[in-house]
Design an enzyme around this catalytic site. Sequence first.
Site, PDB file in Angstrom:
ATOM      1  N   ASP A   1      10.091  30.418  47.920  1.00  0.00           N
ATOM      2  CA  ASP A   1       8.898  30.796  47.154  1.00  0.00           C
ATOM      3  C   ASP A   1       7.890  31.488  48.059  1.00  0.00           C
ATOM      4  O   ASP A   1       7.668  31.057  49.199  1.00  0.00           O
ATOM      5  CB  ASP A   1       8.279  29.533  46.545  1.00  0.00           C
ATOM      6  CG  ASP A   1       7.293  29.816  45.430  1.00  0.00           C
ATOM      7  OD1 ASP A   1       6.390  30.652  45.628  1.00  0.00           O
ATOM      8  OD2 ASP A   1       7.428  29.184  44.364  1.00  0.00           O
TER       9      ASP A   1
ATOM     10  N   SER B   1       1.992  27.382  39.524  1.00  0.00           N
ATOM     11  CA  SER B   1       1.679  28.729  39.995  1.00  0.00           C
ATOM     12  C   SER B   1       0.163  28.958  39.982  1.00  0.00           C
ATOM     13  O   SER B   1      -0.582  28.199  40.592  1.00  0.00           O
ATOM     14  CB  SER B   1       2.434  29.760  39.153  1.00  0.00           C
ATOM     15  OG  SER B   1       2.409  31.027  39.757  1.00  0.00           O
TER      16      SER B   1
ATOM     17  N   HIS C   1      10.454  30.925  43.128  1.00  0.00           N
ATOM     18  CA  HIS C   1       9.290  30.685  42.278  1.00  0.00           C
ATOM     19  C   HIS C   1       9.707  30.558  40.811  1.00  0.00           C
ATOM     20  O   HIS C   1      10.350  31.437  40.250  1.00  0.00           O
ATOM     21  CB  HIS C   1       8.295  31.832  42.431  1.00  0.00           C
ATOM     22  CG  HIS C   1       6.941  31.542  41.868  1.00  0.00           C
ATOM     23  ND1 HIS C   1       6.045  30.704  42.481  1.00  0.00           N
ATOM     24  CD2 HIS C   1       6.327  31.971  40.726  1.00  0.00           C
ATOM     25  CE1 HIS C   1       4.934  30.647  41.765  1.00  0.00           C
ATOM     26  NE2 HIS C   1       5.086  31.392  40.688  1.00  0.00           N
TER      27      HIS C   1
END
Length: 334
Positions: free
Chosen positions: A272, A176, A302
């Site tokens: 995502d 991330s 995600h």
Amino acid sequence: MKRLMRGVALAAGAAAVAVGVRSYLGKRRAIAMVPEELRHPVLYAPFQITSRLVVRALARVPVRPGPVAPGVTLDQRDLPPEVFVYQPKARALPSGALLYIHGGGYVIGHPSTYHPICSRIAAELGVLVVSVNYRKAVGDPFPAGLDDCFRALTWIHEQASALGIDPARIAVAGDSAGGGLAAALAQMAYDRDVPLCFQGLIYPMLDDRTALRDDHLGTGELVWTPASNRFGWTSYLGHRPGEAEPRAYAVPARRDDLTGLAPAWIGVGDLDLFHAEDVEYAGRLTLAGVPTDLVVVPGMYHGADAFLADRAESMIAFRDDFIAALRKAIASRP
């Protein structure tokens, strides 16, 4: 005047209801696209990170460190920044090394929650792993967090002999926002002649301009949303996403020339929010001559691997693929 104010209030209320309904319907459609094995209670939570108040509230929640894999020792050091060093008890010297950078939208997160994955890498690959507790953007915007990561990387190089590390087998990885920092760090390392043999980017947060899009094509409804993304990038950059950004490394995807960067592995799910920007970055790396492996998992949202790393076959395979790429890059001598 009272009638006017009442009308304004009713209109505002109707607009809020409409937004709520659209959000609810969008989430329902997104969840319907998630395979049964990847469904988790977190998908139904309305939580978003959209203000300093939320970040402060999260900061008051005690951090629960994850377990460390058997056969791995954990050492905490303050360079600064604070780093966690994972070392397998049986390590052939000199070994490769990995600098891991945790996620959290640039605004939250702590490396101690990553003990399981960092210690697993150390144990399975027989390498040294260093995880860095970089400064978060709400209090310390760019370049503070990236500077901390670069300090950790240079420390690994400076102490290579003492740590039993082969300087030619040092890699960086992150998930991330940590993946975004890893990508920026790979760019910085190349420009400053700091050797780096690999970059592992797990659904990386690479491009602030994603926050400008109105249509995300069904992505970003789950876990990390467009609203959270806008707040994360605004906090990190110190200005609204999409504005002029002349500072190198602030937004990895804005770099024009990707030639010469370390070989990359990029993994992301097709639900995502970062799917499009990650696929585009992988394509640009390939066009620039950088060896790049791209893994796209259907139905993955995600952070799904963090929630279901030991239960869902597709997430087990996702992490195994990442670790296999790491193994090729740093676990054995060239």
